[in-house]
Design a protein around this motif. Structure first.
Motif, PDB file in Angstrom:
ATOM      1  N   GLU A  32       0.836  -1.195   0.000  1.00 32.87           N
ATOM      2  CA  GLU A  32       0.000   0.000   0.000  1.00 32.87           C
ATOM      3  C   GLU A  32       0.874   1.250   0.000  1.00 32.87           C
ATOM      4  OE1 GLU A  32      -3.194   0.346  -0.264  1.00 32.87           O
ATOM      5  OE2 GLU A  32      -3.507  -1.814  -0.425  1.00 32.87           O
ATOM      6  N   PRO A  33       0.521   2.265  -0.805  1.00 33.38           N
ATOM      7  CA  PRO A  33       1.314   3.496  -0.831  1.00 33.38           C
ATOM      8  C   PRO A  33       1.263   4.217   0.505  1.00 33.38           C
ATOM      9  CG  PRO A  33      -0.754   3.791  -2.007  1.00 33.38           C
ATOM     10  CD  PRO A  33      -0.661   2.326  -1.694  1.00 33.38           C
ATOM     11  N   GLN A  34       2.352   4.852   0.838  1.00 32.07           N
ATOM     12  CA  GLN A  34       2.445   5.591   2.087  1.00 32.07           C
ATOM     13  C   GLN A  34       2.778   7.045   1.802  1.00 32.07           C
ATOM     14  OE1 GLN A  34       5.180   3.756   4.779  1.00 32.07           O
ATOM     15  NE2 GLN A  34       4.348   1.696   4.500  1.00 32.07           N
ATOM     16  N   GLU A  35       2.245   7.898   2.633  1.00 30.63           N
ATOM     17  CA  GLU A  35       2.544   9.313   2.516  1.00 30.63           C
ATOM     18  C   GLU A  35       3.860   9.622   3.222  1.00 30.63           C
ATOM     19  OE1 GLU A  35       0.981  11.639   0.840  1.00 30.63           O
ATOM     20  OE2 GLU A  35      -0.498  10.186   0.107  1.00 30.63           O
ATOM     21  N   PRO A  36       4.649  10.535   2.678  1.00 28.69           N
ATOM     22  CA  PRO A  36       5.885  10.920   3.368  1.00 28.69           C
ATOM     23  C   PRO A  36       5.565  11.580   4.708  1.00 28.69           C
ATOM     24  CG  PRO A  36       5.443  12.396   1.538  1.00 28.69           C
ATOM     25  CD  PRO A  36       4.465  11.261   1.417  1.00 28.69           C
ATOM     26  N   PRO A  37       6.473  11.517   5.656  1.00 25.27           N
ATOM     27  CA  PRO A  37       6.223  12.124   6.971  1.00 25.27           C
ATOM     28  C   PRO A  37       6.117  13.647   6.863  1.00 25.27           C
ATOM     29  CG  PRO A  37       8.521  11.463   6.759  1.00 25.27           C
ATOM     30  CD  PRO A  37       7.814  10.930   5.565  1.00 25.27           C
ATOM     31  N   PRO A  38       5.531  14.294   7.876  1.00 20.57           N
ATOM     32  CA  PRO A  38       5.456  15.766   7.856  1.00 20.57           C
ATOM     33  C   PRO A  38       6.845  16.384   7.778  1.00 20.57           C
ATOM     34  CG  PRO A  38       4.045  14.857   9.566  1.00 20.57           C
ATOM     35  CD  PRO A  38       4.863  13.720   9.055  1.00 20.57           C
ATOM     36  N   MET A  39       6.953  17.448   6.965  1.00 24.15           N
ATOM     37  CA  MET A  39       8.247  18.097   6.763  1.00 24.15           C
ATOM     38  C   MET A  39       8.082  19.604   6.820  1.00 24.15           C
ATOM     39  SD  MET A  39       9.683  15.942   3.498  1.00 24.15           S
ATOM     40  CE  MET A  39       9.530  14.157   3.409  1.00 24.15           C
ATOM     41  N   ASN A  40       9.148  20.255   7.275  1.00 27.45           N
ATOM     42  CA  ASN A  40       9.164  21.704   7.202  1.00 27.45           C
ATOM     43  C   ASN A  40       9.491  22.119   5.776  1.00 27.45           C
ATOM     44  OD1 ASN A  40      12.074  21.824   6.854  1.00 27.45           O
ATOM     45  ND2 ASN A  40      12.221  21.298   9.040  1.00 27.45           N
ATOM     46  N   PRO A  41       9.291  23.374   5.411  1.00 27.09           N
ATOM     47  CA  PRO A  41       9.495  23.796   4.013  1.00 27.09           C
ATOM     48  C   PRO A  41      10.896  23.507   3.482  1.00 27.09           C
ATOM     49  CG  PRO A  41       8.298  25.473   5.228  1.00 27.09           C
ATOM     50  CD  PRO A  41       8.717  24.456   6.231  1.00 27.09           C
ATOM     51  N   VAL A  89      15.069   3.773  -0.507  1.00 25.75           N
ATOM     52  CA  VAL A  89      13.836   3.051  -0.175  1.00 25.75           C
ATOM     53  C   VAL A  89      13.337   3.440   1.217  1.00 25.75           C
ATOM     54  CG1 VAL A  89      12.858   0.771   0.240  1.00 25.75           C
ATOM     55  CG2 VAL A  89      14.398   1.133  -1.696  1.00 25.75           C
ATOM     56  N   LYS A  90      14.263   3.626   2.142  1.00 19.62           N
ATOM     57  CA  LYS A  90      13.886   3.947   3.515  1.00 19.62           C
ATOM     58  C   LYS A  90      13.314   5.353   3.647  1.00 19.62           C
ATOM     59  CE  LYS A  90      15.882   4.040   8.179  1.00 19.62           C
ATOM     60  NZ  LYS A  90      17.116   3.841   8.969  1.00 19.62           N
ATOM     61  N   SER A  91      13.869   6.299   2.875  1.00 17.95           N
ATOM     62  CA  SER A  91      13.470   7.696   3.040  1.00 17.95           C
ATOM     63  C   SER A  91      12.379   8.142   2.084  1.00 17.95           C
ATOM     64  CB  SER A  91      14.693   8.614   2.857  1.00 17.95           C
ATOM     65  OG  SER A  91      15.261   8.450   1.570  1.00 17.95           O
ATOM     66  N   GLY A 132       7.672  -1.921  -3.678  1.00 20.63           N
ATOM     67  CA  GLY A 132       7.446  -3.028  -4.593  1.00 20.63           C
ATOM     68  C   GLY A 132       8.552  -3.215  -5.598  1.00 20.63           C
ATOM     69  N   LEU A 133       8.192  -3.220  -6.872  1.00 19.87           N
ATOM     70  CA  LEU A 133       9.148  -3.472  -7.937  1.00 19.87           C
ATOM     71  C   LEU A 133      10.223  -2.397  -8.007  1.00 19.87           C
ATOM     72  CD1 LEU A 133       6.648  -4.576 -10.732  1.00 19.87           C
ATOM     73  CD2 LEU A 133       8.035  -6.039  -9.251  1.00 19.87           C
ATOM     74  N   ASP A 134       9.852  -1.139  -7.782  1.00 19.95           N
ATOM     75  CA  ASP A 134      10.835  -0.059  -7.803  1.00 19.95           C
ATOM     76  C   ASP A 134      11.863  -0.231  -6.692  1.00 19.95           C
ATOM     77  OD1 ASP A 134       9.806   1.237 -10.002  1.00 19.95           O
ATOM     78  OD2 ASP A 134       8.375   2.391  -8.815  1.00 19.95           O
ATOM     79  N   ALA A 135      11.418  -0.652  -5.524  1.00 18.20           N
ATOM     80  CA  ALA A 135      12.343  -0.874  -4.414  1.00 18.20           C
ATOM     81  C   ALA A 135      13.323  -1.996  -4.744  1.00 18.20           C
ATOM     82  CB  ALA A 135      11.567  -1.202  -3.141  1.00 18.20           C
TER      83      ALA A 135
END
Length: 593
Positions: free
Chosen positions: A52-61, A350-352, A358-361
């Motif tokens: 399942e796709p995951q959203e990146p964590p919250p980030m500052n600008p 892949v971690k960040s 999936g296949l890209d990883a």
């Protein structure tokens, strides 16, 4: 947009009278290679359950800006967030009408090359078909030139399908000629950017009162040699890919030859510079020969070359260039760019980046493919080992001890790398081995040249000087090279066993289906366009699945189109043992030019 595979198959069956498993056409798709790869990736993604796709964590600008910059330079694109389908949904899609979208439009724009691969049921059927077609000088097809059959000595997973249509002898010759020019420019770049500063420092160093450059200078020279070899490694690899060989074995042989020649450019440049540097030093220090003659008063090249000071300088340079600069250091650090760096960079990506899954990883964590560059590495080591014989023997035993220890490490490193890191290694021909032996001819010829040089003016031998001695050494080298090549090409095969003929007799009763039941890489499953046409043009159900190392479990069986891979362990074991008992070279395949 025509069923050329079926048309050619029917024509061949009429002409040869043999049953044909199928035809795998080589298509001219080099200009759209990326689009073809994306289409194959989409078909593969339909067979697997992606995380399942995951959203990146919250980030500052600021971090978000760097994050987007990373995505840009790494070529990361947002993935399709459509939920993965079940196996029944996948089967339903395969039985549906062919897609009229982008993949089918892409296939309709691709044209055939002048070649195709024809698969017969048995080895005997292939031989009879070849004999019949060659006897009639070919047969017409679709109003074009007469089609001929010729046997092919290759394996499916050594074919570079993207190069068909762009690899005529003229094109390859022109690209090879341009490649030598590129190698010359790369050598010039190395000489100007890396070697020239070192040479300038060494030539302007104050050698009065016996002073010598320190350890840092020697270490810098070793690193310059390593960088030069690395530059040639990359340049020659890219040139070999650019030339456009149809088979991987030919590409690897070309790469080995180019890399050996390119490294010899570096060696020659270093020797010329060392000779010029030693000449300046010996003249400035007022060096005299054994007979009391000032070095600057000697006008003869060979006489200068034979002086003790020049011999010592060149011997020391040869030793330093060889060990540890060439024999050991490149292999001590090779694991970093070939194994550690790709793994850790891929792991960090892949971690960040949650969108890489999936296949890209898997692609990011793949090992760098195997190549035959080690042949060239060892040939270069042999050359440097032989060159030391031109000089006094003080460095000889230490050099060869260093060579022996270095090659023990190389063997251990390659043993681990091939068995534990490389995904797969397939070489079907003896091209690399033969050309390696052929390159040994001029290399061993250096020993003949060295014997002539060292025996000059010895008791019981003639004494010549100047360019006559150079000509004599060159003639000895050339004579040995020619004789060595002739023996290798014509005499040596007379002493070999005809294992292929013995194997062919045993293979007559083995069918293509027997081998394809346990061999996932076939002339159909390794052909990208054939697999896409199977699904999007012919509507095969299931279609011919594209072969990927490690994804064999996804390949589906369809006996009607020559896809016989079985996932039943008992069937696979039975077929494999049956094929092995008949011989190792089950290749009932032909090339159609």
């Amino acid at each position: 947009d025509k069923p050329v595979e079926e048309d050619l198959r029917e024509a061949l069956e009429r002409v040869t009278g043999q049953n044909i498993v199928g035809v795998s056409v080589a298509w001219d798709y080099q200009e759209v290679e990326e689009e073809v790869a994306e289409a194959l990736k989409a078909d593969l993604a339909a067979l697997v359950t992606e995380p399942e796709p995951q959203e990146p964590p919250p980030m500052n600008p600021i971090r978000r800006a760097f994050y987007n910059f990373e995505k840009t330079i790494l070529g990361l694109e947002p993935e399709d967030t459509t939920p993965a389908r079940t196996a029944s949904e996948v089967e339903a899609q395969d039985s549906a009408p062919a897609l009229a979208g982008s993949t089918k439009d892409l296939l309709c724009k691709i044209h055939t090359s002048p070649r195709a691969f024809v698969v017969f049921d048995t080895q005997q059927a292939m031989e009879e078909a070849v004999e019949k077609v060659q006897h009639t000088n070919g047969f017409p097809f679709m109003g074009g030139e007469a089609i001929m059959l010729e046997p092919l000595d290759a394996e499916p997973d050594t074919v570079q399908w993207q190069n068909f249509g762009h690899s005529s002898p003229k094109e390859k010759t022109l690209k090879l000629a341009a490649g030598f020019g590129i190698i010359g420019l790369a050598c010039l770049f190395w000489a100007v950017v890396f070697y020239a500063p070192y040479a300038y420092y060494v030539m302007t160093f104050n050698y009065e009162n016996g002073r010598q450059p320190g350890f840092i200078v020697g270490f810098a020279f070793s690193m310059i040699v390593v960088v030069g070899n690395a530059i040639m490694y990359e340049v020659c690899a890219r040139i070999s890919d650019w030339v456009g060989f149809r088979f991987k074995d030919n590409r690897e042989a070309c790469y080995m030859i180019l890399y050996t020649i390119a490294c010899m450019f570096n060696v020659a440049l270093d020797f010329v510079t060392t000779y010029a540097t030693a000449e300046i030093i010996l003249e400035s220090l007022g060096f005299r020969t054994y007979f009391g003659v000032h070095f600057k008063d000697i006008s003869n090249f060979t006489t200068k070359f034979e002086t003790y000071g020049m011999q010592r300088a060149l011997a020391e340079n040869t030793y330093t260039y060889a060990f540890p600069s060439t024999f050991l250091i490149p292999f001590l650090i090779e694991w970093i760019p070939t194994m550690a760096l790709p793994y850790f960079v891929g792991k960090w990506v892949v971690k960040s980046h949650p969108e890489v899954r999936g296949l890209d990883a898997e692609v990011w964590l793949e090992m760098i493919p195997m190549d035959m560059g080690r042949y060239a590495d060892l040939l270069l080591n042999v050359i440097l080992g032989i060159l030391i014989f031109y000089f006094p023997g003080g460095y000889t035993w230490t050099l060869f001890l260093g060579m022996a220890g270095s090659h023990l490490f190389i063997y251990a490193f390659d043993y681990y790398k091939v068995l534990r890191q490389i995904p797969e290694v397939v070489y079907a021909q003896m091209d690399c081995e033969w050309w390696c032996q052929a390159l040994m001819a001029p290399i061993v010829g250096i020993m003949v040249s060295c014997i002539i040089f060292k025996s000059n003016c010895e008791p019981g031998s003639t004494c010549i000087n100047g360019w006559k001695l150079v000509a004599m050494c060159t003639a000895g080298w050339l004579l040995h090279t020619v004789v060595h090549i002739l023996v290798l090409k014509y005499a040596l095969p007379k002493f070999g066993k005809n294992l292929r003929q013995e194997a062919d007799v045993k293979l007559r009763d083995i069918t293509y289906k027997d081998v394809a039941a346990f061999m996932p890489a076939t002339w159909f499953t390794t052909n990208p366009i054939h697999c896409l046409r199977s699904k999007h043009f012919y509507d095969h159900n299931p279609p011919c699945d594209f072969y990927r190392c490690g994804k064999e479990f996804l390949m589906r069986q369809n006996d009607a189109i020559g896809c016989h891979l079985s996932h039943d362990p008992e069937t696979v074991l039975t077929k494999r043992e049956s094929a092995r008992s008949g011989g190792e070279e089950a290749k009932p395949v032909l090339a159609v030019p």
